[in-house]
Design a protein around this motif. Structure first.
Motif, mmCIF file in Angstrom:
data_model
loop_
_atom_site.group_PDB
_atom_site.id
_atom_site.type_symbol
_atom_site.label_atom_id
_atom_site.label_comp_id
_atom_site.label_asym_id
_atom_site.label_seq_id
_atom_site.Cartn_x
_atom_site.Cartn_y
_atom_site.Cartn_z
ATOM 1 N N ALA A 94 1.841 5.642 -27.059
ATOM 2 C CA ALA A 94 2.035 6.570 -25.941
ATOM 3 C C ALA A 94 1.880 8.019 -26.373
ATOM 4 O O ALA A 94 1.546 8.886 -25.556
ATOM 5 N N GLY A 95 2.106 8.284 -27.659
ATOM 6 C CA GLY A 95 2.004 9.649 -28.163
ATOM 7 C C GLY A 95 0.596 10.058 -28.570
ATOM 8 O O GLY A 95 0.363 11.212 -28.923
ATOM 9 N N ILE A 100 -3.406 6.230 -25.283
ATOM 10 C CA ILE A 100 -2.721 5.982 -24.016
ATOM 11 C C ILE A 100 -3.708 6.016 -22.851
ATOM 12 O O ILE A 100 -3.595 5.236 -21.896
ATOM 13 N N TYR A 101 -4.717 6.884 -22.933
ATOM 14 C CA TYR A 101 -5.743 6.904 -21.876
ATOM 15 C C TYR A 101 -6.526 5.599 -21.848
ATOM 16 O O TYR A 101 -6.738 5.002 -20.783
ATOM 17 N N ASN A 102 -6.948 5.136 -23.021
ATOM 18 C CA ASN A 102 -7.726 3.902 -23.077
ATOM 19 C C ASN A 102 -6.908 2.689 -22.631
ATOM 20 O O ASN A 102 -7.433 1.770 -21.994
ATOM 21 N N LEU A 103 -5.624 2.698 -22.932
ATOM 22 C CA LEU A 103 -4.754 1.621 -22.462
ATOM 23 C C LEU A 103 -4.642 1.642 -20.941
ATOM 24 O O LEU A 103 -4.749 0.602 -20.287
ATOM 25 N N ALA A 104 -4.401 2.825 -20.396
ATOM 26 C CA ALA A 104 -4.286 2.953 -18.934
ATOM 27 C C ALA A 104 -5.566 2.492 -18.254
ATOM 28 O O ALA A 104 -5.529 1.736 -17.266
ATOM 29 N N PRO A 231 11.362 16.304 -30.999
ATOM 30 C CA PRO A 231 10.857 16.043 -32.354
ATOM 31 C C PRO A 231 10.628 14.567 -32.670
ATOM 32 O O PRO A 231 9.826 14.247 -33.547
ATOM 33 N N LYS A 232 11.288 13.669 -31.960
ATOM 34 C CA LYS A 232 11.094 12.242 -32.204
ATOM 35 C C LYS A 232 9.947 11.659 -31.380
ATOM 36 O O LYS A 232 9.643 10.467 -31.505
ATOM 37 N N GLY A 233 9.332 12.491 -30.539
ATOM 38 C CA GLY A 233 8.220 12.009 -29.726
ATOM 39 C C GLY A 233 8.636 10.906 -28.766
ATOM 40 O O GLY A 233 7.905 9.932 -28.564
ATOM 41 N N ALA A 234 9.809 11.064 -28.153
ATOM 42 C CA ALA A 234 10.307 10.038 -27.236
ATOM 43 C C ALA A 234 9.426 9.916 -25.993
ATOM 44 O O ALA A 234 9.239 8.817 -25.462
ATOM 45 N N GLN A 235 8.896 11.041 -25.544
ATOM 46 C CA GLN A 235 8.083 11.041 -24.332
ATOM 47 C C GLN A 235 6.601 10.837 -24.646
ATOM 48 O O GLN A 235 6.102 11.310 -25.671
ATOM 49 N N ALA A 236 5.938 10.166 -23.747
ATOM 50 C CA ALA A 236 4.498 9.929 -23.884
ATOM 51 C C ALA A 236 3.707 11.203 -23.604
ATOM 52 O O ALA A 236 4.233 12.173 -23.050
ATOM 53 N N VAL A 237 2.428 11.177 -23.983
ATOM 54 C CA VAL A 237 1.498 12.245 -23.617
ATOM 55 C C VAL A 237 1.079 12.027 -22.165
ATOM 56 O O VAL A 237 0.683 10.928 -21.779
#
Length: 300
Positions: A94-95, A100-104, A231-237
């Motif tokens: 997701a980061g 993430i684009y190719n998955l979507a 800092p942990k990259g919890a959220q996706a791009v």
């Protein structure tokens, strides 16, 4: 001659009865601006368009496009985590913008939906707090916020039901940083946009001292709010991309290059400026979108 006249009449009839392309969007200023860019670009190309922008939140637009009630709307790549839970998309995937684009794109193809190329923008979810709180408690990241909460710090955040209830939004922050908000620490505003939640935080409405926000919000600096880093990259791009029913795209293949050209001109700085024209200057999304597209020579 008769054959030519017959074909011409048929072409005119087909044009007159062509089904309009229905464009939706979400409710926040950025989504409305992007939605209007879709509407204006298609109209400029001579296509018949029905404007249903400001339709609702992610769930509303998603149901509408799957049901064929809308043909097209701007969606964010990071929402693949929410839209395709069975895929169990991990934080590393997701980061990564390309991943993430190719998955979507791949996961939605079976649903008859095509994801066009996204803009080079990351409008991810963020938590924002007033500068005074950030300075006094040394808060610059969600990790700092977790420390503050564990020490008993006063905290109440304003957000939409989507922000609090989706498993990939606030719950991801809580899981990654080891805190859990009580119901008393949440002000849930139905249909709220980031502008509204940030105003609540800036004004201290109902004891609120934090807000749901997006990475490209122009109101943050204007309202003296600080977006806490992740800092942990919890959220996706979250890169915005036009998504369209594949059947609609096949019937109108010229749409893809037109919209990809528009989204290819956008970056974070540009989007923040456009968002500010709506949220801070009071311009309409249609006015902002039209002026921008004309300035780039994308519409007449």
């Amino acid at each position: 001659m008769r054959l030519i006249l017959t074909l011409t009449a048929a072409a005119l009839l087909g044009s007159a009865t062509a089904k309009p392309i229905v464009v939706g969007s979400k409710l926040d200023p950025e989504a409305q601006i992007l939605g209007q860019m879709l509407v204006l670009t298609l109209k400029n190309a001579g296509l018949s368009v029905t404007d249903k922008t400001s339709l609702g939140d992610t769930g509303v637009n998603r149901k509408a496009i799957l049901a064929g009630e809308i043909d097209l709307y701007p969606e964010y790549t990071g929402n693949a985590v929410y839209l395709f839970p069975a895929a169990k998309i991990g934080a590393k995937q997701a980061g990564s913008p390309a991943t993430i684009y190719n998955l979507a794109r791949t996961l939605d193809a079976k649903n008859g939906i095509t994801w066009l190329r996204p803009a080079n923008i990351n409008n991810t979810w963020v938590i924002a707090v007033p500068q005074t709180l950030a300075q006094s408690q040394k808060l610059s990241s969600v990790a700092d916020l977790a420390r503050y909460l564990k020490s008993g710090g006063k905290f109440k955040i304003a957000g939409s039901p989507e922000f609090f209830n989706r498993p990939d939004t606030m719950p991801v922050f809580e899981a990654a940083y080891g805190f859990k908000l009580s119901s008393a620490q949440k002000l849930v505003l139905a249909g709220a946009t980031p502008t509204q939640t940030q105003q609540a935080a800036a004004q201290g409405t109902n004891g609120v001292n934090a807000a749901m926000a997006y990475g490209t919000d122009a109101t943050l600096a204007a309202l003296n709010l600080v977006a806490l880093s992740d800092p942990k990259g919890a959220q996706a791009v979250y890169q915005p991309a036009p998504i369209i029913r594949t059947a609609t795209l096949k019937a109108n293949p010229q749409i893809a290059p037109l919209l990809q050209k528009v989204f290819g001109t956008l970056d974070a700085k540009t989007m923040q400026k456009l968002n500010g024209q709506v949220a801070l200057e009071g311009k309409t999304p249609a006015e902002v979108a039209r002026t921008y597209l004309k300035s780039k020579g994308l519409i007449k």
